[in-house]
Design an enzyme around this catalytic site. Sequence first.
Site: not given
Length: 282
Positions: A14, A17, A19-20
């Site tokens: 996403y 996001c 973490f992404c």
Amino acid sequence: QLPAGSLQLTLYQYKTCPFCSKVRAFLDYHGLPYEIVEVNPIMRKEIKFSSYRKVPILLANAGSPLQLNDSSVIISAIKTYLVSRRNSLEEIVSFYPPIKTVTEQGKEVLEYENKYWLMLDEKETKRVYPVKEVRVEEMKWRKWADDWLVHLISPNVYRTPKEALASFDYIVREGKFGTLEGLFAKYVGAVAMFFVSKRLKKRHHLRDDVREDLYEAVNEWVKAVGKNRLFMGGNQPNLADLAVYGVLRVMEGLEAFDDMMVHTDIQPWYQRMEEVIQKTGV
């Protein structure tokens, strides 16, 4: 430098996001080309091939296809692969076995005990970390980004109904939604996340004004980098710099980001990070 085409990467993500975003910052800084598959956060059919149902997921092909899960494992494994050519990527990934644990809320989750370690021999370790303290510091702040900084994002970007709506407007614009689905997600999601952010605020023992926690955390990071270094990694960012930058970057364009730039000392470091990633990125 890797030979062209020797590592084929596909990132399932996403866009908003944190973490992404960490994984993208790492891949961009190292000049690694990768394809992006934007996952629909409601249906998630793009990752139906995977029993692991979170993002990011990185599919890597360095001779044989491989799935890497968890942002910090992805970063540690790929960095190990770039530094050390002794092991195949498959062997390196096997050094990060998932362990099932149960959270305080009774939820079963997968954890990776050694995810902040690079799996290097003594000679390679010396090359990347000339002194032991450098490695300890990098690991400490990578963990801090995952365990603390990331939990300050939602309570800050969904702090008020107006901010929640602006955040979801951005999420829908950048994400993969159908027209009706997007409208539904924007308004229902904004209301839901406004209340979720209050729950997160309580769970992480944040102050009434969550901005204070964000400012304090960001200034703590700037202080750790210090006045005599461009980055925590010295003249070039290390994995901690890339993690913190990746997490903070998801707030760009939102009120929380503008407030952070005005009320903390982060701006010079943040601009240096932007410049160095643009310079080295693909």
